[in-house]
Design a protein around this motif. Structure first.
Motif, PDB file in Angstrom:
ATOM      1  N   PHE A   1       3.493  10.356  -6.897  1.00 39.63           N
ATOM      2  CA  PHE A   1       4.557  10.701  -7.842  1.00 39.63           C
ATOM      3  C   PHE A   1       3.962  11.051  -9.201  1.00 39.63           C
ATOM      4  CE2 PHE A   1       8.633  10.584  -9.870  1.00 39.63           C
ATOM      5  CZ  PHE A   1       9.565  10.671  -8.856  1.00 39.63           C
ATOM      6  N   ASN A   2       3.000  10.274  -9.639  1.00 43.45           N
ATOM      7  CA  ASN A   2       2.396  10.531 -10.945  1.00 43.45           C
ATOM      8  C   ASN A   2       1.561  11.805 -10.962  1.00 43.45           C
ATOM      9  OD1 ASN A   2       3.489   8.335 -12.308  1.00 43.45           O
ATOM     10  ND2 ASN A   2       1.843   6.955 -11.713  1.00 43.45           N
ATOM     11  N   ARG A   3       1.097  12.239  -9.797  1.00 40.61           N
ATOM     12  CA  ARG A   3       0.354  13.499  -9.712  1.00 40.61           C
ATOM     13  C   ARG A   3       1.271  14.693  -9.472  1.00 40.61           C
ATOM     14  NH1 ARG A   3      -3.600  10.626  -6.335  1.00 40.61           N
ATOM     15  NH2 ARG A   3      -2.959  11.859  -4.535  1.00 40.61           N
ATOM     16  N   HIS A   4       2.575  14.432  -9.393  1.00 42.17           N
ATOM     17  CA  HIS A   4       3.560  15.487  -9.110  1.00 42.17           C
ATOM     18  C   HIS A   4       3.303  16.130  -7.746  1.00 42.17           C
ATOM     19  CE1 HIS A   4       4.778  16.205 -13.593  1.00 42.17           C
ATOM     20  NE2 HIS A   4       4.536  14.941 -13.344  1.00 42.17           N
ATOM     21  N   ASP A   5       2.779  15.373  -6.817  1.00 42.00           N
ATOM     22  CA  ASP A   5       2.556  15.862  -5.455  1.00 42.00           C
ATOM     23  C   ASP A   5       3.823  15.584  -4.659  1.00 42.00           C
ATOM     24  OD1 ASP A   5       1.795  16.472  -2.896  1.00 42.00           O
ATOM     25  OD2 ASP A   5      -0.062  15.294  -2.928  1.00 42.00           O
ATOM     26  N   TRP A   6       4.820  16.442  -4.865  1.00 44.03           N
ATOM     27  CA  TRP A   6       6.124  16.178  -4.275  1.00 44.03           C
ATOM     28  C   TRP A   6       6.105  16.298  -2.760  1.00 44.03           C
ATOM     29  CZ3 TRP A   6       7.401  13.752  -8.135  1.00 44.03           C
ATOM     30  CH2 TRP A   6       7.354  14.245  -9.431  1.00 44.03           C
TER      31      TRP A   6
ATOM     32  N   PRO B   1      10.087  17.133 -20.145  1.00 39.25           N
ATOM     33  CA  PRO B   1       9.010  17.544 -21.040  1.00 39.25           C
ATOM     34  C   PRO B   1       8.247  16.382 -21.673  1.00 39.25           C
ATOM     35  CG  PRO B   1      11.105  17.707 -22.182  1.00 39.25           C
ATOM     36  CD  PRO B   1      11.420  17.294 -20.776  1.00 39.25           C
ATOM     37  N   GLU B   2       8.765  15.163 -21.539  1.00 39.43           N
ATOM     38  CA  GLU B   2       8.112  14.028 -22.181  1.00 39.43           C
ATOM     39  C   GLU B   2       6.954  13.504 -21.318  1.00 39.43           C
ATOM     40  OE1 GLU B   2      10.569  11.302 -24.637  1.00 39.43           O
ATOM     41  OE2 GLU B   2      12.167  11.959 -23.288  1.00 39.43           O
ATOM     42  N   THR B   3       6.102  12.681 -21.943  1.00 41.93           N
ATOM     43  CA  THR B   3       4.987  12.066 -21.231  1.00 41.93           C
ATOM     44  C   THR B   3       5.470  10.791 -20.568  1.00 41.93           C
ATOM     45  OG1 THR B   3       3.434  12.933 -22.867  1.00 41.93           O
ATOM     46  CG2 THR B   3       2.664  11.138 -21.476  1.00 41.93           C
ATOM     47  N   TRP B   4       5.389  10.753 -19.245  1.00 35.53           N
ATOM     48  CA  TRP B   4       5.891   9.615 -18.506  1.00 35.53           C
ATOM     49  C   TRP B   4       4.899   9.197 -17.434  1.00 35.53           C
ATOM     50  CZ3 TRP B   4       6.248  10.412 -13.305  1.00 35.53           C
ATOM     51  CH2 TRP B   4       6.393  11.736 -12.858  1.00 35.53           C
ATOM     52  N   THR B   5       5.098   8.015 -16.923  1.00 37.00           N
ATOM     53  CA  THR B   5       4.317   7.514 -15.801  1.00 37.00           C
ATOM     54  C   THR B   5       5.180   6.556 -15.001  1.00 37.00           C
ATOM     55  OG1 THR B   5       2.214   6.492 -15.138  1.00 37.00           O
ATOM     56  CG2 THR B   5       3.346   5.520 -17.023  1.00 37.00           C
ATOM     57  N   MET B   6       4.805   6.315 -13.769  1.00 33.26           N
ATOM     58  CA  MET B   6       5.505   5.358 -12.920  1.00 33.26           C
ATOM     59  C   MET B   6       4.511   4.276 -12.511  1.00 33.26           C
ATOM     60  SD  MET B   6       7.452   5.989  -9.262  1.00 33.26           S
ATOM     61  CE  MET B   6       8.907   6.783  -9.961  1.00 33.26           C
ATOM     62  N   GLU B   7       4.953   3.028 -12.517  1.00 35.06           N
ATOM     63  CA  GLU B   7       4.098   1.910 -12.132  1.00 35.06           C
ATOM     64  C   GLU B   7       4.882   0.919 -11.284  1.00 35.06           C
ATOM     65  OE1 GLU B   7       1.760  -0.014 -15.090  1.00 35.06           O
ATOM     66  OE2 GLU B   7       1.523   1.794 -16.307  1.00 35.06           O
ATOM     67  N   LEU B   8       4.153   0.135 -10.515  1.00 34.79           N
ATOM     68  CA  LEU B   8       4.760  -0.964  -9.782  1.00 34.79           C
ATOM     69  C   LEU B   8       5.101  -2.084 -10.757  1.00 34.79           C
ATOM     70  CD1 LEU B   8       2.354  -1.139  -6.716  1.00 34.79           C
ATOM     71  CD2 LEU B   8       4.703  -0.322  -6.693  1.00 34.79           C
ATOM     72  N   GLY B   9       6.194  -2.781 -10.491  1.00 33.48           N
ATOM     73  CA  GLY B   9       6.575  -3.898 -11.334  1.00 33.48           C
ATOM     74  C   GLY B   9       7.653  -4.720 -10.668  1.00 33.48           C
ATOM     75  N   THR B  10       8.281  -5.577 -11.449  1.00 31.07           N
ATOM     76  CA  THR B  10       9.393  -6.388 -10.955  1.00 31.07           C
ATOM     77  C   THR B  10      10.477  -6.449 -12.020  1.00 31.07           C
ATOM     78  OG1 THR B  10       8.554  -8.492 -11.830  1.00 31.07           O
ATOM     79  CG2 THR B  10       7.819  -7.848  -9.620  1.00 31.07           C
ATOM     80  N   ILE B  11      11.710  -6.643 -11.561  1.00 29.12           N
ATOM     81  CA  ILE B  11      12.827  -6.916 -12.461  1.00 29.12           C
ATOM     82  C   ILE B  11      13.640  -8.030 -11.829  1.00 29.12           C
ATOM     83  CG2 ILE B  11      14.248  -5.065 -11.466  1.00 29.12           C
ATOM     84  CD1 ILE B  11      15.439  -4.702 -14.309  1.00 29.12           C
TER      85      ILE B  11
ATOM     86  N   GLY C   1      -2.717  -2.811 -13.113  1.00 33.51           N
ATOM     87  CA  GLY C   1      -3.367  -1.719 -12.402  1.00 33.51           C
ATOM     88  C   GLY C   1      -3.441  -0.501 -13.279  1.00 33.51           C
ATOM     89  N   PRO C   2      -4.241   0.500 -12.898  1.00 31.71           N
ATOM     90  CA  PRO C   2      -4.393   1.685 -13.722  1.00 31.71           C
ATOM     91  C   PRO C   2      -3.134   2.533 -13.733  1.00 31.71           C
ATOM     92  CG  PRO C   2      -5.493   1.976 -11.616  1.00 31.71           C
ATOM     93  CD  PRO C   2      -5.041   0.549 -11.655  1.00 31.71           C
ATOM     94  N   ALA C   3      -2.799   3.067 -14.884  1.00 34.14           N
ATOM     95  CA  ALA C   3      -1.648   3.958 -15.021  1.00 34.14           C
ATOM     96  C   ALA C   3      -2.135   5.391 -15.023  1.00 34.14           C
ATOM     97  CB  ALA C   3      -0.887   3.652 -16.311  1.00 34.14           C
TER      98      ALA C   3
ATOM     99  N   ARG D   1       0.834  -1.213   0.000  1.00 35.77           N
ATOM    100  CA  ARG D   1       0.000   0.000   0.000  1.00 35.77           C
ATOM    101  C   ARG D   1       0.858   1.249   0.000  1.00 35.77           C
ATOM    102  NH1 ARG D   1      -3.480  -3.238   3.291  1.00 35.77           N
ATOM    103  NH2 ARG D   1      -2.357  -2.617   5.168  1.00 35.77           N
ATOM    104  N   LEU D   2       1.954   1.232   0.759  1.00 38.54           N
ATOM    105  CA  LEU D   2       2.842   2.399   0.804  1.00 38.54           C
ATOM    106  C   LEU D   2       3.447   2.670  -0.574  1.00 38.54           C
ATOM    107  CD1 LEU D   2       4.372   4.589   2.374  1.00 38.54           C
ATOM    108  CD2 LEU D   2       6.095   2.869   2.937  1.00 38.54           C
ATOM    109  N   LEU D   3       3.899   1.631  -1.257  1.00 38.52           N
ATOM    110  CA  LEU D   3       4.497   1.822  -2.579  1.00 38.52           C
ATOM    111  C   LEU D   3       3.453   2.284  -3.594  1.00 38.52           C
ATOM    112  CD1 LEU D   3       6.969  -1.189  -2.874  1.00 38.52           C
ATOM    113  CD2 LEU D   3       7.432   1.166  -2.173  1.00 38.52           C
ATOM    114  N   GLN D   4       2.235   1.763  -3.495  1.00 42.32           N
ATOM    115  CA  GLN D   4       1.191   2.221  -4.404  1.00 42.32           C
ATOM    116  C   GLN D   4       0.852   3.680  -4.147  1.00 42.32           C
ATOM    117  OE1 GLN D   4      -0.376   0.376  -7.091  1.00 42.32           O
ATOM    118  NE2 GLN D   4      -0.692   2.564  -7.485  1.00 42.32           N
ATOM    119  N   ARG D   5       0.846   4.084  -2.883  1.00 41.69           N
ATOM    120  CA  ARG D   5       0.611   5.485  -2.541  1.00 41.69           C
ATOM    121  C   ARG D   5       1.727   6.362  -3.095  1.00 41.69           C
ATOM    122  NH1 ARG D   5      -2.900   9.461  -1.891  1.00 41.69           N
ATOM    123  NH2 ARG D   5      -2.352  10.939  -0.239  1.00 41.69           N
TER     124      ARG D   5
END
Length: 276
Positions: free
Chosen positions: A161-166, A202-212, A269-271, A152-156
């Motif tokens: 981050f995606n809302r730029h709520d620094w 300036p580019e369109t970006w997003t952050m998502e949960l994943g694995t490597i 999940g939603p991006a 939950r913390l990582l999803q938050r």
């Protein structure tokens, strides 16, 4: 040697940094390649030993408080290196790695370990015999998932981050949280221009949960035409229900450049677009 792209990138940079600071100790420039291998080999051994110590500590901590610790998947590569580390002396270990794992010739192996072809053959024979004599390992247990609070913390974190709520993102981190941007910055998060750099992109970006390589990470994606492409991973370490360390690999896009579909995955999940 590490079983992890991110650990390998860290090890490579540490090796080059150590070599840079000690280059004056290299008497013969023709010995550069074996000298670098020895540094990388020793760094790898240190990494595996630290991993063992960390896993033991996390296991004890989890048992005490009844929480499942977040840890990467244990891969066959991890186990293979750990067996080399735990059961072979340095020369035999290096020879087995170079000849049987990296497929170097006997002559090349001899040059890298500072020995003769005969010495390499003897070391290989001893090392192979010791490994063959080890008891078979039980099948590895599946990796334990993130505990619900950490997930939950990582999803938050991702949502903010995606809302730029620094300010919101900072609220999820400890006062002394550390930031390491590979090859660029290593210090306190609060003293860095980290969020400003993302804001300015300036580019369109997003952050998502994943694995490597089975390890839970955050993945930064950029829009390329009508598709999203993974650009780089971000490691986030959680302790005491707050984020105390962030490792961003934005300057090392090659760590995902050749990753297979099985090695690099997105959590469904939603991006939320970072920039419209």
């Amino acid at each position: 040697m590490t079983g992890s792209r991110l650990d390998a990138e860290d090890l490579m940079q540490e090796t080059l940094f150590e070599a840079y600071t000690k280059i004056e100790t290299l008497d013969d420039p023709r010995r550069l390649k074996p000298w670098l291998f020895r540094i990388a080999h020793n760094r790898c051994i240190d990494l595996v030993r630290r991993r063992h110590a960390r896993e033991r500590a996390e296991s004890a901590y989890s048992d005490d408080i009844g929480v499942i610790a977040a840890e990467p998947a244990t891969t066959d590569a991890h186990r293979a290196v750990e067996r080399l580390v735990g059961h072979l002396p340095p020369k035999e270990r290096a020879c087995v790695l170079l000849k049987d794992v990296f497929d170097y010739s006997l002559e090349e192996t001899a040059e890298l370990v500072g020995s003769t072809v005969g010495g390499v053959k003897s070391a290989l024979s001893r090392g192979r015999a010791k490994l063959a004599g080890l008891p078979a390992e039980p099948a590895g247990e599946p990796s334990r998932p993130l505990d619900p609070d950490t997930a939950r913390l990582l999803q938050r974190y991702v949502d903010l981050f995606n809302r730029h709520d620094w300010d919101g993102v900072r609220g999820l981190t400890s006062a002394d949280a550390r930031l390491r941007v590979a090859d660029c910055y290593d210090g306190l998060l609060r003293s860095s221009p980290y969020f400003i750099e993302y804001e300015r992109n300036p580019e369109t970006w997003t952050m998502e949960l994943g694995t490597i390589d089975g390890e839970p990470v955050l993945l930064v994606l950029f829009q390329r035409g009508d598709q999203w492409q993974v650009a780089w991973p971000v490691r986030v370490h959680v302790a005491g229900r707050v984020i105390d360390r962030i490792e961003d690999y934005y300057a090392c896009p090659w760590v995902v450049g050749n990753a297979s579909a099985s090695a690099l995955t997105l959590t469904p999940g939603p991006a939320v677009l970072g920039r419209a």
